[in-house]
Design a protein around this motif. Structure first.
Motif, mmCIF file in Angstrom:
data_model
loop_
_atom_site.group_PDB
_atom_site.id
_atom_site.type_symbol
_atom_site.label_atom_id
_atom_site.label_comp_id
_atom_site.label_asym_id
_atom_site.label_seq_id
_atom_site.Cartn_x
_atom_site.Cartn_y
_atom_site.Cartn_z
ATOM 1 N N MET A 1 45.906 47.118 44.232
ATOM 2 C CA MET A 1 46.901 47.531 43.164
ATOM 3 C C MET A 1 46.722 46.464 42.113
ATOM 4 O O MET A 1 46.681 46.769 40.688
ATOM 5 N N ASN A 2 46.382 45.207 42.261
ATOM 6 C CA ASN A 2 46.045 44.445 41.242
ATOM 7 C C ASN A 2 44.523 44.080 40.570
ATOM 8 O O ASN A 2 44.545 43.353 39.701
ATOM 9 N N ALA A 3 43.694 44.561 41.418
ATOM 10 C CA ALA A 3 42.209 44.403 41.276
ATOM 11 C C ALA A 3 41.853 44.609 39.646
ATOM 12 O O ALA A 3 41.212 43.966 39.105
ATOM 13 N N PRO A 4 42.655 45.751 39.149
ATOM 14 C CA PRO A 4 42.193 45.853 37.792
ATOM 15 C C PRO A 4 42.809 45.110 36.760
ATOM 16 O O PRO A 4 42.027 44.830 35.674
ATOM 17 N N PHE A 5 43.476 44.096 37.181
ATOM 18 C CA PHE A 5 44.181 43.138 36.283
ATOM 19 C C PHE A 5 43.642 41.774 36.313
ATOM 20 O O PHE A 5 43.795 40.769 35.563
ATOM 21 N N LEU A 6 42.678 41.410 37.741
ATOM 22 C CA LEU A 6 42.698 40.125 37.868
ATOM 23 C C LEU A 6 41.237 40.021 37.725
ATOM 24 O O LEU A 6 40.308 40.596 38.362
ATOM 25 N N GLN A 7 40.733 38.944 36.764
ATOM 26 C CA GLN A 7 39.398 38.300 36.560
ATOM 27 C C GLN A 7 39.049 37.775 37.799
ATOM 28 O O GLN A 7 39.863 37.202 38.658
ATOM 29 N N PRO A 8 37.833 37.414 38.153
ATOM 30 C CA PRO A 8 37.600 36.531 39.417
ATOM 31 C C PRO A 8 38.264 35.488 39.046
ATOM 32 O O PRO A 8 38.696 34.770 40.363
ATOM 33 N N ALA A 9 38.483 34.549 38.160
ATOM 34 C CA ALA A 9 39.310 33.506 38.139
ATOM 35 C C ALA A 9 40.543 33.675 38.378
ATOM 36 O O ALA A 9 41.473 32.882 38.887
ATOM 37 N N GLY A 10 41.040 34.983 38.024
ATOM 38 C CA GLY A 10 42.517 35.443 38.421
ATOM 39 C C GLY A 10 42.664 35.607 40.066
ATOM 40 O O GLY A 10 43.793 35.288 40.421
#
Ligand code: HEC
Length: 73
Positions: free
Chosen positions: A27-36
């Motif tokens: 669910m959170n993959a679309p919002f998180l950059q690698p650093a995220g």
């Protein structure tokens, strides 16, 4: 939904489904950059108390950034 196949998928499932479903990852993959992802896993360890040692931390972050990094979409 099962996590994407990769050598450390089982590690991620065992460590990241202790408190909540691994659906949170998808669910959170679309919002998180690698650093995220690194910050997210650090928060799970430092704030929530997820039981990962340093080697496991590196493997989980590596798995998440490669399988669920935003550049993979
Ligand atoms: C010790 C318990 C615990 C473990 C283990 C844990 N989490 Fe969490 N996680 C939480 C809590 C508490 C929340 C806040 C959301 C909630 O209240 O359901 C959360 C939320 C999340 C979220 C949603 C975004 C956010 O920050 O609220 C993501 C993504 C996430 N976790 C990923 C992971 C990953 C990846 C792992 C494995 C490294 C992991 N979690 C392991 C407790 C945990």
């Amino acid at each position: 939904m099962p996590l994407k196949e990769a050598p450390d998928a089982a590690l991620v499932v065992s460590k990241c489904s202790i408190c909540h479903s691994v659906d949170y990852i998808q669910m959170n993959a679309p919002f998180l950059q690698p650093a995220g992802w690194e910050a997210e896993v650090r928060k799970m360890v430092k704030v929530m108390g997820a039981p990962l040692d340093e080697a496991e931390f590196a493997r989980v972050v590596d798995y998440l950034t490669h399988q669920y990094g935003s550049d993979q979409h």
